[in-house]
Structures are given as C-alpha cells and as structure tokens.
Enzyme design. Structure first.
Site, PDB file in Angstrom:
ATOM      1  N   ASP A 164       0.763  -1.184  -0.044  1.00  0.00           N
ATOM      2  CA  ASP A 164      -0.095  -0.011   0.052  1.00  0.00           C
ATOM      3  C   ASP A 164       1.001   1.250  -0.104  1.00  0.00           C
ATOM      4  O   ASP A 164       1.916   1.201   0.741  1.00  0.00           O
ATOM      5  CB  ASP A 164      -1.096   0.043   1.066  1.00  0.00           C
ATOM      6  CG  ASP A 164      -2.238   0.957   1.007  1.00  0.00           C
ATOM      7  OD1 ASP A 164      -3.230   0.634   1.084  1.00  0.00           O
ATOM      8  OD2 ASP A 164      -1.818   2.260   1.194  1.00  0.00           O
ATOM      9  N   HIS A 180      -9.698  -5.417  -3.507  1.00  0.00           N
ATOM     10  CA  HIS A 180      -8.687  -5.568  -2.635  1.00  0.00           C
ATOM     11  C   HIS A 180      -8.654  -6.125  -1.265  1.00  0.00           C
ATOM     12  O   HIS A 180      -9.590  -5.744  -0.627  1.00  0.00           O
ATOM     13  CB  HIS A 180      -7.567  -4.186  -2.930  1.00  0.00           C
ATOM     14  CG  HIS A 180      -8.326  -3.236  -2.306  1.00  0.00           C
ATOM     15  ND1 HIS A 180      -9.275  -2.353  -2.933  1.00  0.00           N
ATOM     16  CD2 HIS A 180      -7.985  -2.355  -1.242  1.00  0.00           C
ATOM     17  CE1 HIS A 180      -9.534  -1.148  -2.302  1.00  0.00           C
ATOM     18  NE2 HIS A 180      -8.963  -1.181  -1.122  1.00  0.00           N
ATOM     19  N   LEU A 181      -7.803  -6.767  -0.853  1.00  0.00           N
ATOM     20  CA  LEU A 181      -7.756  -7.318   0.496  1.00  0.00           C
ATOM     21  C   LEU A 181      -6.499  -6.735   0.934  1.00  0.00           C
ATOM     22  O   LEU A 181      -5.400  -6.881   0.531  1.00  0.00           O
ATOM     23  CB  LEU A 181      -7.649  -8.896   0.234  1.00  0.00           C
ATOM     24  CG  LEU A 181      -7.193  -9.495   1.774  1.00  0.00           C
ATOM     25  CD1 LEU A 181      -8.315  -9.779   2.549  1.00  0.00           C
ATOM     26  CD2 LEU A 181      -6.734 -11.209   1.066  1.00  0.00           C
ATOM     27  N   HIS A 182      -6.704  -5.988   2.119  1.00  0.00           N
ATOM     28  CA  HIS A 182      -5.594  -5.487   2.957  1.00  0.00           C
ATOM     29  C   HIS A 182      -4.912  -6.502   3.858  1.00  0.00           C
ATOM     30  O   HIS A 182      -5.797  -7.248   4.678  1.00  0.00           O
ATOM     31  CB  HIS A 182      -6.104  -4.167   3.849  1.00  0.00           C
ATOM     32  CG  HIS A 182      -6.823  -3.380   3.138  1.00  0.00           C
ATOM     33  ND1 HIS A 182      -5.773  -2.071   2.900  1.00  0.00           N
ATOM     34  CD2 HIS A 182      -7.967  -2.852   2.917  1.00  0.00           C
ATOM     35  CE1 HIS A 182      -6.449  -1.170   2.175  1.00  0.00           C
ATOM     36  NE2 HIS A 182      -7.806  -1.503   2.138  1.00  0.00           N
ATOM     37  N   GLY A 201     -15.530   2.754   3.825  1.00  0.00           N
ATOM     38  CA  GLY A 201     -14.207   3.592   3.424  1.00  0.00           C
ATOM     39  C   GLY A 201     -13.744   3.108   2.203  1.00  0.00           C
ATOM     40  O   GLY A 201     -12.428   3.303   2.080  1.00  0.00           O
ATOM     41  N   GLN A 202     -14.297   2.227   1.515  1.00  0.00           N
ATOM     42  CA  GLN A 202     -13.654   1.656   0.065  1.00  0.00           C
ATOM     43  C   GLN A 202     -13.291   2.847  -0.724  1.00  0.00           C
ATOM     44  O   GLN A 202     -14.121   3.861  -0.889  1.00  0.00           O
ATOM     45  CB  GLN A 202     -14.535   0.828  -0.726  1.00  0.00           C
ATOM     46  CG  GLN A 202     -13.600   0.085  -1.843  1.00  0.00           C
ATOM     47  CD  GLN A 202     -14.735  -0.828  -2.495  1.00  0.00           C
ATOM     48  OE1 GLN A 202     -15.760  -0.912  -2.266  1.00  0.00           O
ATOM     49  NE2 GLN A 202     -14.154  -1.268  -3.648  1.00  0.00           N
ATOM     50  N   SER A 203     -11.849   2.873  -0.938  1.00  0.00           N
ATOM     51  CA  SER A 203     -11.433   4.250  -1.605  1.00  0.00           C
ATOM     52  C   SER A 203     -11.136   3.868  -3.299  1.00  0.00           C
ATOM     53  O   SER A 203     -11.200   4.809  -4.008  1.00  0.00           O
ATOM     54  CB  SER A 203     -10.295   4.945  -1.102  1.00  0.00           C
ATOM     55  OG  SER A 203      -9.228   3.958  -0.789  1.00  0.00           O
ATOM     56  N   ASN A 251     -12.839  -3.858   2.266  1.00  0.00           N
ATOM     57  CA  ASN A 251     -13.832  -2.774   2.490  1.00  0.00           C
ATOM     58  C   ASN A 251     -14.483  -2.975   1.342  1.00  0.00           C
ATOM     59  O   ASN A 251     -14.210  -2.740   0.313  1.00  0.00           O
ATOM     60  CB  ASN A 251     -12.875  -1.441   2.793  1.00  0.00           C
ATOM     61  CG  ASN A 251     -12.376  -1.602   4.130  1.00  0.00           C
ATOM     62  OD1 ASN A 251     -13.045  -1.923   5.165  1.00  0.00           O
ATOM     63  ND2 ASN A 251     -11.194  -0.972   4.080  1.00  0.00           N
TER      64      ASN A 251
END
Lengths: 118, 118
Positions: free
Chosen positions: A29, A99-101, A92-94, A86
C-alpha cells in the site's frame, strides 16, 4: 480504464510488487497504516465484493491463501496479522477495484476503539 | 473440546443464528461493535488462518461469498460493510476457532484512527 490498480497490474503505474500469479497481484500500500501493509488484488477488474459471483469462489479462496502465505514470508504469521476487505461507502472503500488489506507488524486493537466509528 | 464456537455450532451453547449450511455457521457477535456484527465460522474446528491449507481454498471462498450474501440480506450491501479476519496476538484474535467478522450499519473509518494501534 482509469483504474489505478488495473494500471499497476498492467505495469503502467509503479508499485512495490511482492508477488504475482495468474489470478492475483500483491503490492505494498502506498500509504501504509502498519509496518506491514500489503494489498492482494485480483488481476481481473471487479469493482467490489458486491460484483463477485459464485464462480469467483476459487479466486476469493486464493486471495485469502495468498495473504496467509505472504504473511508467513513477511515473518508475521506468529506475531499476528489482520485481513480486511472494505466494500462501499460505510467501509471507506477508496479504490473501486476489489482488494484485500494484509496488515500487521504491530499490536492492533480489536474490538476497535470508540474513535474509529464516526 | 472447550471451544466456544464448536459448542455454538453443535447447539450446546446459545447464539443468535442467522445462517447454516454444511460448511459454515453464521451468528451474531455477542458483543457487537457495529449495528450489524456477524461472525461467519467454519463448522470444522480450525484454530486460525495459520492452520488453513491449500485444500481449504473452497471453504475460504465460501466464507467470503456467504458474508457477501448475508450483507445483502441485512440490507447493507449498498451502504457498505467490512470483512475482517484476525490471526494471532497482534490482531487481537480472542477465540481460537477461525472466524470472519462482517461489520456494518454505520460509517467506519479507514485508514484507521491513530488510537487504534497500541
């Protein structure tokens, strides 16, 4: 396509890549919130988890297994790590490419602090 | 076995069940941190994500798809939701039976507030 993650996957935008196979790409990230903060991203453009279908079951399983293996590679499998997906505004998906954090490398509170929800 | 989640799955401890199939059981977290806070739990006892193997790929995909479907049932697929899997000490894993948190029903910050990491 103006999708930032598609451009990273296609090599058109720079990123610190960690892993790549036919289904997923993993990179750091660019604004890490923890010492280890990676994103596991399907190579195929899917806007969010809401777009995923029954046929994507294997892809989703592969995303989790990849995160687990990368956590081991990063040496945080025993200290611990958190996986987060998210979806949509409240989460808060931006970036609207699924995607997986994978976050870790520090002690993280859960349940979350009161301040986290606004 | 003293595992709380195994006992819930076997019907020996009460819980507010939401869904059940041959692979997973879904129930309300007994200490919700958001208006919607459910746990998606494999029926088979797996201590954490670190115990999961290649053969569990379908199970993991099914956990995510189940969470997505339950989010829709709960009416939060458009407002948004977060999926979280905590593994080990740093992530604050408190029950050592693999589980996926489905949280939503309120605006959640991400990146997380500074206070969240101690």
């Amino acid at each position: 396509m103006n999708c930032v993650f598609c451009q990273i996957i296609e090599g058109k935008l720079p990123a610190r890549l960690v892993y790549r196979d036919e289904l997923v790409t993993v990179f750091h990230d660019r604004a890490p919130i923890t010492p280890v903060h990676l994103l596991v991203v399907p190579n195929r453009h899917l806007e969010s988890l809401n777009q995923v279908q029954e046929a994507d079951r294997e892809l989703l399983g592969h995303m989790i297994l990849t995160a687990q293996q990368i956590a081991a590679q990063m040496g945080i499998q025993h200290s611990g790590y958190r996986l987060v997906i998210n979806t949509g505004r409240d989460a808060g998906q931006s970036v609207f490419h699924l995607h997986l954090h994978l976050i870790g490398g520090t002690r993280m509170a859960f349940p979350l602090q009161p301040g986290e929800f606004s």
